[in-house]
Design a protein around this motif. Sequence first.
Motif, short mmCIF file in Angstrom:
data_model
loop_
_atom_site.label_atom_id
_atom_site.label_comp_id
_atom_site.label_asym_id
_atom_site.label_seq_id
_atom_site.Cartn_x
_atom_site.Cartn_y
_atom_site.Cartn_z
N LYS A 267 35.46 60.77 57.98
CA LYS A 267 34.58 61.29 59.03
C LYS A 267 34.61 62.82 59.04
N THR A 268 35.79 63.39 58.84
CA THR A 268 35.93 64.85 58.83
C THR A 268 35.22 65.46 57.64
N ILE A 269 35.36 64.86 56.47
CA ILE A 269 34.68 65.37 55.28
C ILE A 269 33.17 65.25 55.43
N ARG A 270 32.70 64.15 56.01
CA ARG A 270 31.26 64.03 56.27
C ARG A 270 30.78 65.13 57.22
N PHE A 271 31.58 65.42 58.23
CA PHE A 271 31.21 66.47 59.18
C PHE A 271 31.15 67.83 58.49
N ILE A 272 32.15 68.14 57.68
CA ILE A 272 32.18 69.41 56.96
C ILE A 272 30.97 69.54 56.04
N SER A 273 30.57 68.43 55.43
CA SER A 273 29.41 68.48 54.50
C SER A 273 28.12 68.83 55.22
N LYS A 274 28.09 68.65 56.53
CA LYS A 274 26.88 68.95 57.31
C LYS A 274 26.89 70.36 57.91
N LEU A 275 27.91 71.16 57.57
CA LEU A 275 28.05 72.49 58.14
C LEU A 275 27.36 73.58 57.29
N ASP A 276 26.57 73.18 56.33
CA ASP A 276 25.87 74.14 55.47
C ASP A 276 26.83 74.97 54.63
N VAL A 277 27.99 74.38 54.31
CA VAL A 277 28.94 75.08 53.43
C VAL A 277 28.48 74.91 51.98
N ARG A 278 28.66 75.97 51.20
CA ARG A 278 28.29 75.96 49.79
C ARG A 278 29.58 76.10 48.99
N ILE A 279 29.91 75.06 48.26
CA ILE A 279 31.25 74.90 47.69
C ILE A 279 31.30 75.25 46.21
N ARG A 280 32.37 75.95 45.84
CA ARG A 280 32.78 76.09 44.44
C ARG A 280 34.28 75.78 44.38
N TYR A 281 34.69 75.17 43.26
CA TYR A 281 36.12 74.89 43.15
C TYR A 281 36.59 75.00 41.71
N ILE A 282 37.89 75.21 41.58
CA ILE A 282 38.51 75.39 40.28
C ILE A 282 39.79 74.55 40.25
N TYR A 283 40.15 74.04 39.10
CA TYR A 283 41.32 73.17 39.03
C TYR A 283 41.96 73.25 37.66
N LEU A 284 43.18 72.76 37.58
CA LEU A 284 43.87 72.72 36.30
C LEU A 284 44.90 71.60 36.32
N LEU A 285 45.16 71.07 35.15
CA LEU A 285 46.27 70.15 34.95
C LEU A 285 47.52 70.99 34.78
N LYS A 286 48.52 70.75 35.58
CA LYS A 286 49.72 71.58 35.51
C LYS A 286 50.40 71.49 34.14
N SER A 287 50.23 70.36 33.48
CA SER A 287 50.84 70.21 32.15
C SER A 287 50.16 71.09 31.10
N ASN A 288 48.98 71.62 31.41
CA ASN A 288 48.25 72.48 30.47
C ASN A 288 48.50 73.97 30.69
N ILE A 289 49.30 74.33 31.69
CA ILE A 289 49.53 75.75 31.96
C ILE A 289 50.22 76.39 30.75
N PRO A 290 49.64 77.47 30.21
CA PRO A 290 50.20 78.09 29.00
C PRO A 290 51.61 78.65 29.20
N MET A 291 52.31 78.79 28.08
CA MET A 291 53.68 79.29 28.12
C MET A 291 53.76 80.71 28.65
N GLY A 292 52.68 81.48 28.52
CA GLY A 292 52.67 82.84 29.03
C GLY A 292 52.87 82.94 30.53
N TYR A 293 52.64 81.83 31.23
CA TYR A 293 52.83 81.79 32.67
C TYR A 293 54.14 81.12 33.05
N ARG A 294 55.02 80.96 32.09
CA ARG A 294 56.29 80.28 32.35
C ARG A 294 57.47 81.18 32.02
N THR A 295 58.52 81.03 32.78
CA THR A 295 59.80 81.67 32.49
C THR A 295 60.86 80.58 32.58
N GLY A 296 61.27 80.09 31.44
CA GLY A 296 62.19 78.96 31.44
C GLY A 296 61.51 77.74 32.03
#
Length: 220
Positions: A69-98
């Motif tokens: 019900k909440t998500i349906r309500f939010i969808s009617k608020l004229d919000v324009r959505i963009r999103y980004i995502y990643l699989l944590k297992s794909n994070i490159p080694m350059g972003y890791r320390t040990g």
Amino acid sequence: MHIFLDESGNFTKHNHEEYFVIGSFTVGDPKRTAKDLRTFYGKYFPKKMRHQGEIKWSATGISDKLRLKTIRFISKLDVRIRYIYLLKSNIPMGYRTGNKFKDGLLYTNIVGELLDMYLPTVDEDFRLFCDQRRLSGMTKDEFKQIIKSRVLPKLPKNCIVQIEAVDSASKVNIQIADWISGALARYLEKGKLGNEYHAILRANMLGEGKELFNLLSIPD
């Protein structure tokens, strides 16, 4: 342009979440959306939750029916959505320390990649609001400066630029972003009612979600 964003998940390896997601939206009248969500909380949420400063997607005591019900309500608020995502297992080694991630650097880069989806723009007022989070290896001011330096070349000359990390309890629109990112994470994780959440929000999306570090997209 006012952009509100929040994330679902974290970079810790030892949890059940495979994805890290940042959901964001723009809207013509941020004051109205904040007021409307507060009114919705007061009308439909359990009495013990109605006057809380913040109600997160992940809060206990919320039924599947109320989440839909909440998500349906939010969808009617004229919000324009963009999103980004990643699989944590794909994070490159350059972003890791040990065994740990350089989460300050990683989070800042993900936010920058998300903002690239909104740019360039002719809008002369660019304001970003995101939830406060601890960024190891980076101060809040450093985060703001890096993001500002990244977006400035793609903005009009003399554009007003505001980058703020704020308490989501005081910024209701960030709570909307939290609900959006939580719903999209449920979809990506193939969780209960995930397809329904995605279908509800689909009409509000400005294009498909952007996946970072997708190994299938890296050329041989």
